[in-house]
Design an enzyme around this catalytic site. Structure first.
Site, PDB file in Angstrom:
ATOM      1  CG  ASP A 187      13.689  24.224 -61.146  1.00  0.00           C
ATOM      2  OD1 ASP A 187      14.418  24.427 -62.130  1.00  0.00           O
ATOM      3  OD2 ASP A 187      12.454  24.334 -61.170  1.00  0.00           O
ATOM      4  CG  ASP A 197      11.885  29.038 -65.151  1.00  0.00           C
ATOM      5  OD1 ASP A 197      11.700  30.240 -64.883  1.00  0.00           O
ATOM      6  OD2 ASP A 197      12.642  28.652 -66.064  1.00  0.00           O
ATOM      7  CD  GLU A 238       8.630  20.119 -68.225  1.00  0.00           C
ATOM      8  OE1 GLU A 238       9.145  20.484 -67.155  1.00  0.00           O
ATOM      9  OE2 GLU A 238       8.351  20.910 -69.152  1.00  0.00           O
ATOM     10  CB  SER A 245      17.588  27.268 -63.954  1.00  0.00           C
ATOM     11  OG  SER A 245      16.541  27.577 -64.834  1.00  0.00           O
ATOM     12  CB  ALA A 246      15.982  23.219 -67.587  1.00  0.00           C
ATOM     13  CE  LYS A 276      16.977  21.468 -63.822  1.00  0.00           C
ATOM     14  NZ  LYS A 276      16.131  22.192 -62.858  1.00  0.00           N
ATOM     15  CG  ASP A 285       8.957  22.701 -61.198  1.00  0.00           C
ATOM     16  OD1 ASP A 285       8.134  22.707 -62.125  1.00  0.00           O
ATOM     17  OD2 ASP A 285      10.174  22.846 -61.386  1.00  0.00           O
TER      18      ASP A 285
END
Length: 308
Positions: free
Chosen positions: A54, A56, A101, A169-170, A218, A243
């Site tokens: 990931d 961020d 989240e 990555s989102a 994902k 994370d």
């Protein structure tokens, strides 16, 4: 040198050989299992390894001197790019949906519609601002985004050893690429799967490309977009960094996986989420803003070279 499990070419891993794993910020449910995976990946050699991470709050820091480091979406919260009204609406969205989240009491299924709403609304706001592509460089430069301490060794080592790195990555792909570029680590071995901006002929944002990627889809995206990546084929051993619990599905596109070693950065609401992280990741790094543990594990895995 090749390594076979039935002869003692690979040295046995002990607690003293990876002292970083003994730090109080490192949590493991099964240390022996972690060591077995590292040894198996080391024995298999370089040509069998890939890294999936990931971006961020995984490759980037969560905070610095008590101040939150911006994500790729937040980097765009710059008056150069967005109006005051837009900035206010984006902050409101974050304040509404970020607690969802990271809510330890909600299931992934319960969070999904909220994440879709958050990402879609954020992207709509950005499109309405008609962001100019040529201003992204300045937005990244003026932000206080920071990669984790030890990032250069991490990126450079993978590049030098020709180990592919899939950054999944989102966030916003255009921005994260610029972050890596400005830090001089956007190497050719890196492939990025993220939300990319679609600019018109004049360089103005008009849409976002392809399938929306958010924190908890994902796995679905991995199967549809990463399974066919040529540079990742024939590499069944994976070091996975994330994370969020949603990041655990980033390796779903790996064909016939053999060993997947997962490292989770637990950055926020530690006590509320510690149990679920320890039960889900092989290694959990608590409020650790460095790449020390991933780096030492990589050094151990990459100790032996293939003789092919």
């Amino acid at each position: 040198m090749r390594c076979f499990p039935w002869i003692h070419i690979c040295h046995q891993l002990t607690k003293t050989e990876i002292p970083e794993l003994a730090k109080c910020s490192v949590l493991m449910r099964e240390r022996a299992k972690v060591e077995e995976k590292i040894q198996a990946m080391q024995c298999a050699g370089l040509s069998r390894l890939q890294v999936i991470s990931d971006f961020d709050m995984t490759l980037t820091r969560f905070a610095h001197n008590g101040i939150r480091v911006p994500t790729t979406h937040i980097i765009l919260n710059n008056k150069l790019l967005l109006s005051e009204d837009c900035l206010k609406k984006i902050r409101e969205l974050h304040n509404t949906f970020y607690p969802v989240e990271i809510d330890a009491n909600m299931t992934t299924e319960e969070k999904l519609p909220h994440m879709v709403e958050w990402w879609n609304n954020s992207h709509k706001l950005l499109i309405q601002q008609k962001i100019r592509k040529d201003l992204l460089f300045q937005a990244v430069t003026e932000s206080n985004v920071m990669l984790r301490d030890g990032y250069k060794a991490f990126f450079d080592h993978l590049y030098e050893q020709r180990v592919p790195l899939l950054v999944f990555s989102a966030g916003i792909g255009d921005v994260l690429e610029e972050v890596m570029r400005q830090n001089h680590v956007f190497h050719p071995n890196i492939h990025v799967v993220s939300n990319y901006m679609d600019f018109d002929d004049t360089g103005v944002l008009q849409a976002f490309e392809g399938q929306l990627i958010h924190t908890f889809n994902k796995g679905e995206v991995a199967v549809s977009q990463t399974a066919g990546l040529k540079q990742m084929q024939g590499r069944p051993n994976v070091l996975l960094l994330g994370d969020s619990l949603g990041d655990l599905t980033m390796a779903d596109g790996v064909a016939e996986p053999q060993n997947i070693l997962t490292i989770g950065f637990l950055n926020d609401q530690v006590e509320e989420r510690k149990k679920s992280y320890v039960n889900s990741f092989d290694i959990v790094l608590v409020e650790d803003e460095t790449m020390d543990v991933p780096n030492v594990i990589l050094r151990n895995i990459l100790t032996l070279r293939d003789d092919k």
